[in-house]
Write an enzyme that holds these catalytic residues in place. Structure first.
Site, short mmCIF file in Angstrom:
data_model
loop_
_atom_site.label_atom_id
_atom_site.label_comp_id
_atom_site.label_asym_id
_atom_site.label_seq_id
_atom_site.Cartn_x
_atom_site.Cartn_y
_atom_site.Cartn_z
CB CYS A 124 -0.92 0.08 1.36
SG CYS A 124 -1.94 -1.35 1.19
NE ARG A 126 4.74 1.72 -1.36
CZ ARG A 126 5.45 1.58 -0.09
NH1 ARG A 126 6.42 2.41 -0.04
NH2 ARG A 126 5.03 1.13 0.96
CD1 TRP A 181 -0.12 -5.81 -3.18
CD2 TRP A 181 -0.07 -6.26 -1.00
NE1 TRP A 181 0.66 -6.89 -3.37
CE2 TRP A 181 0.43 -7.32 -2.18
CE3 TRP A 181 0.21 -6.38 0.18
CZ2 TRP A 181 1.25 -8.59 -1.56
CZ3 TRP A 181 0.36 -7.70 0.63
CH2 TRP A 181 0.93 -8.60 -0.07
CG ASN A 201 0.36 2.04 3.74
OD1 ASN A 201 -0.72 2.17 3.38
ND2 ASN A 201 1.43 2.52 3.28
N GLY A 202 -0.72 -1.26 6.77
CA GLY A 202 -0.48 -2.38 7.89
C GLY A 202 -1.78 -2.91 8.15
CD GLU A 258 17.85 -13.86 -6.51
OE1 GLU A 258 17.32 -14.40 -5.53
OE2 GLU A 258 17.54 -12.96 -7.16
CE LYS A 304 15.03 -11.36 -8.85
NZ LYS A 304 15.20 -11.62 -7.67
CG HIS A 336 17.94 -37.38 -1.48
ND1 HIS A 336 18.12 -38.47 -0.89
CD2 HIS A 336 19.16 -36.70 -1.84
CE1 HIS A 336 19.62 -38.62 -0.76
NE2 HIS A 336 20.25 -37.49 -1.58
CE LYS A 387 12.66 -3.01 -5.46
NZ LYS A 387 13.40 -4.30 -5.87
#
Ligand code: AGP
Length: 604
Positions: A2, A27, A71, A97-98, A477, A481, A500, A599
């Site tokens: 947010c 964001r 968000w 926000n939160g 990583e 991505k 395994h 972000k």
């Protein structure tokens, strides 16, 4: 995540807030809203979708307003759930926000009040309005903010009130004043067009701005007292950036890596000495007997790489923990534990909470961060900044490799201080490190093989990434991505672990990406590749330029220059970044703002 943007002043209030919300779009969000106050009237507009469709608001005359990009955390993506939220009589409006964790208990203070949304936020304006029956707007906010539990930042306005009020407890919010204009935002970057100084609001604080007298009051709502705070300058240039000629920020940031690695080296190494611009001294770590690294996502992968470095060069035990797990696990830490917190944004809620948990137990906290003035840099005992510059693409790339560089330099500094490596060895490592940017450029200009792989495999639904040793985290990583920007399911594993379980997945539709460089495990990785080929699997290999054998086994090979094994992650990660980028681009995905992602993850 947010975004909040609020304004009071004589400029075009609607436009200032719209521009502010647009600057927060990177964001990630799914709906927006704006409340514009003209003395005794508040105009509300909100909708799902992108902020840019609100230019019809230009006509609204207002001298104060609050805006929000949402968000979704509590409640679906609907107009009713988007912010701002108000009380039933529409006297008080709030953007938030939160997460407010004690909504159920708080509703007992507003019996009979009808809630129109499914959000936790709506309780805030309702409580403020209720307390305004016997208090001023600021005093009502002071009462309510002390009742809220959870991680929040909110901004409130009220009809017939000249005050613009912001509150913070765990979620970032910052303000700026320029002449008779006042701005509040959840992101320092959105204030750069207006002021080179900022008023940083910390946890447990209210900021009360009087739009008539232009007076500013800071109030500590934990200890219920007024406090004095001054505006601080910040690096405006750091916050400003544009895409240049690149199609996406992510592609620009991938190609910026060599330059940013060089900048990070040059700032932190002076005449062959690692000095971290004097932010830290190795003697600070004399007592350290153990290191715990806490981070999330890609930053956590950087920590995993550093674990190999610290243990092999400094020879002390290292644990790498997801910050979200560390904070709730009653970790065994003490003053001989060094906590290293890694974060690009410096606002990740779980990492912030992990730092607070560590400090409560007496541990020293060193953070590695990319954003000056961010929360993590202000609550850590010391911070080493990467020189990546603003990273806009949600998928982290240049922040990751500059984090690696800071971590490697930190390893060398402590190893040398403890006589685990001598002067010659230190110089050799630094000589190899200083060559990385040029070697990375060679990988970046050689993208035709990446494009060829993309054209063959961009339609796959699953992929496996395998690596060993210091390149196992790079396999993780690479998988992250690909997942986060192309929405292809991908998993990273230690190559030996394939036997395994994951080998059951191998078939002609499942590409397996191997990191297969000339190190101690090279022959073992070749065996793993043969196991995949024996099951009709597709093999994509990242290998060293001089490798003659890999071409006989792999379906595709991306060659990278040789370097010492410790530094190979800097080079092996680049083909994986580019592969994810080009596959996502081919699939038409929103690369800089992938669905559902943000972000900086400022909620738990
Ligand atoms: C990385 O590509 C992701 N966007 C995400 O995993 C990110 O690394 C994570 O949210 C941690 O963010 P931070 O580094 O800002 O703390």
């Amino acid at each position: 995540m947010c975004g909040i943007f609020a304004y009071a002043g004589n400029d075009n209030c609607t436009k200032v807030i719209i521009d502010g919300l647009k600057s927060l779009e990177y964001r990630g969000y799914d709906s927006w809203g704006i409340a514009l106050r003209t003395k005794d009237k508040i105009t509300l507009r909100k909708n799902v979708g992108k902020v840019s469709e609100i230019n019809e608001l230009e006509s609204v005359d207002a001298d104060m307003g609050i805006g929000h990009t949402r968000w979704a955390t509590h409640g679906n993506v609907t107009v009713e759930n988007s912010h701002p939220h108000s009380d039933s009589e529409k006297r008080v409006y709030v953007v938030h926000n939160g997460i407010i964790e004690n909504v159920k208990e708080l509703k007992e203070y507003v019996p009979g009040d009808v809630f129109y949304s499914k959000t936790d936020t709506e309780i805030i304006p309702k409580l403020i309005a209720r307390f305004m029956e016997s208090s001023s707007f600021p005093d009502a906010v002071k009462k309510v903010v002390g009742m809220l539990k959870g991680n929040f930042a909110f901004v409130a306005i009220a009809k017939n009130s000249e005050y613009l009020i912001a509150a913070r407890n765990g979620s970032p919010i910052v303000a700026a004043k320029h002449n008779q204009n006042f701005y509040i935002s959840s992101d320092l970057q959105s204030l750069t067009p207006y002021s080179e100084t900022a008023l940083f609001i910390d946890d447990g604080e209210l900021l009360i701005y009087d739009s008539q007298s232009h007076a500013i009051e800071f109030y500590d709502f934990i200890n219920n007292k007024r406090i004095q705070k001054e505006a601080q300058t910040y690096d405006v240039n750091f916050m400003n950036c544009d895409r240049g000629s690149y199609k996406h920020f992510m592609l620009k940031e991938i190609f910026e890596q060599p330059e940013k690695l060089k900048a990070t080296f040059d700032v932190n190494v002076v005449n062959g000495e690692i000095r971290f611009h004097y932010a830290i001294d190795p003697s600070q770590f004399k007592h350290v007997q153990r290191i715990v690294i806490i981070a999330c996502g890609t930053s956590w992968h950087a920590g995993l790489v550093a674990e190999y470095w610290f243990e092999s060069l400094v020879k002390i035990p290292v644990e790498v923990e997801y910050a979200s797990e560390f904070r709730y696990r009653n970790p065994v830490i003490d003053r001989n534990t060094l906590i290293i917190a890694i974060s690009q944004s410096g606002e990740t809620a779980d990492t912030i909470a992990g730092i607070k948990e560590a400090k409560k137990n007496g541990a020293q906290v060193l953070s590695i961060c990319n954003v000056p003035g961010s929360t993590i840099t202000r609550i850590s005992d010391a911070t080493v900044y990467t020189q990546a510059g603003p990273e806009i693409g949600v998928a982290s790339t240049k922040a990751f490799t500059t984090q690696l560089e800071v971590l490697f330099l930190l390893t060398l500094m402590i190893a040398h201080y403890r006589n685990k490596i001598n002067d010659t060895e230190l110089k050799n490592y630094l000589d190899h490190l200083v060559q990385i940017p040029e070697k990375m450029n060679k990988v970046l200009i050689n993208t035709e093989q990446i494009i060829s792989i993309m054209q063959t495999h961009y339609i796959v639904s699953n992929a496996l990434f395998l690596g060993r040793g210091v390149n196992y985290p790079i396999a993780l990583e690479g998988a992250l991505k690909l997942k986060e920007i192309s929405y292809i399911h991908a998993e990273g594993y230690p190559a030996a672990e394939m036997k395994h379980g994951p080998i059951a997945l191998i078939d002609r539709n499942m590409p397996t990406v191997f990191i297969c460089i000339k190190d101690h495990s090279y022959d073992k990785v070749l065996s793993n590749i043969e196991e995949v080929k024996a099951r009709d699997g597709i093999v994509i290999a990242v290998a060293n330029d001089e490798d003659q054998r890999i071409g006989e086994l792999a379906d595709h090979v991306v060659f990278i220059p040789e370097t010492i094994v410790e530094l190979s992650p800097f080079l092996t990660v680049v083909p994986l970044q580019l592969l994810a980028y080009h596959i996502a681009d081919k699939r038409g995905c929103n690369i800089d703002k992938p669905r559902n992602l943000a972000k900086s993850v400022t909620v738990e």
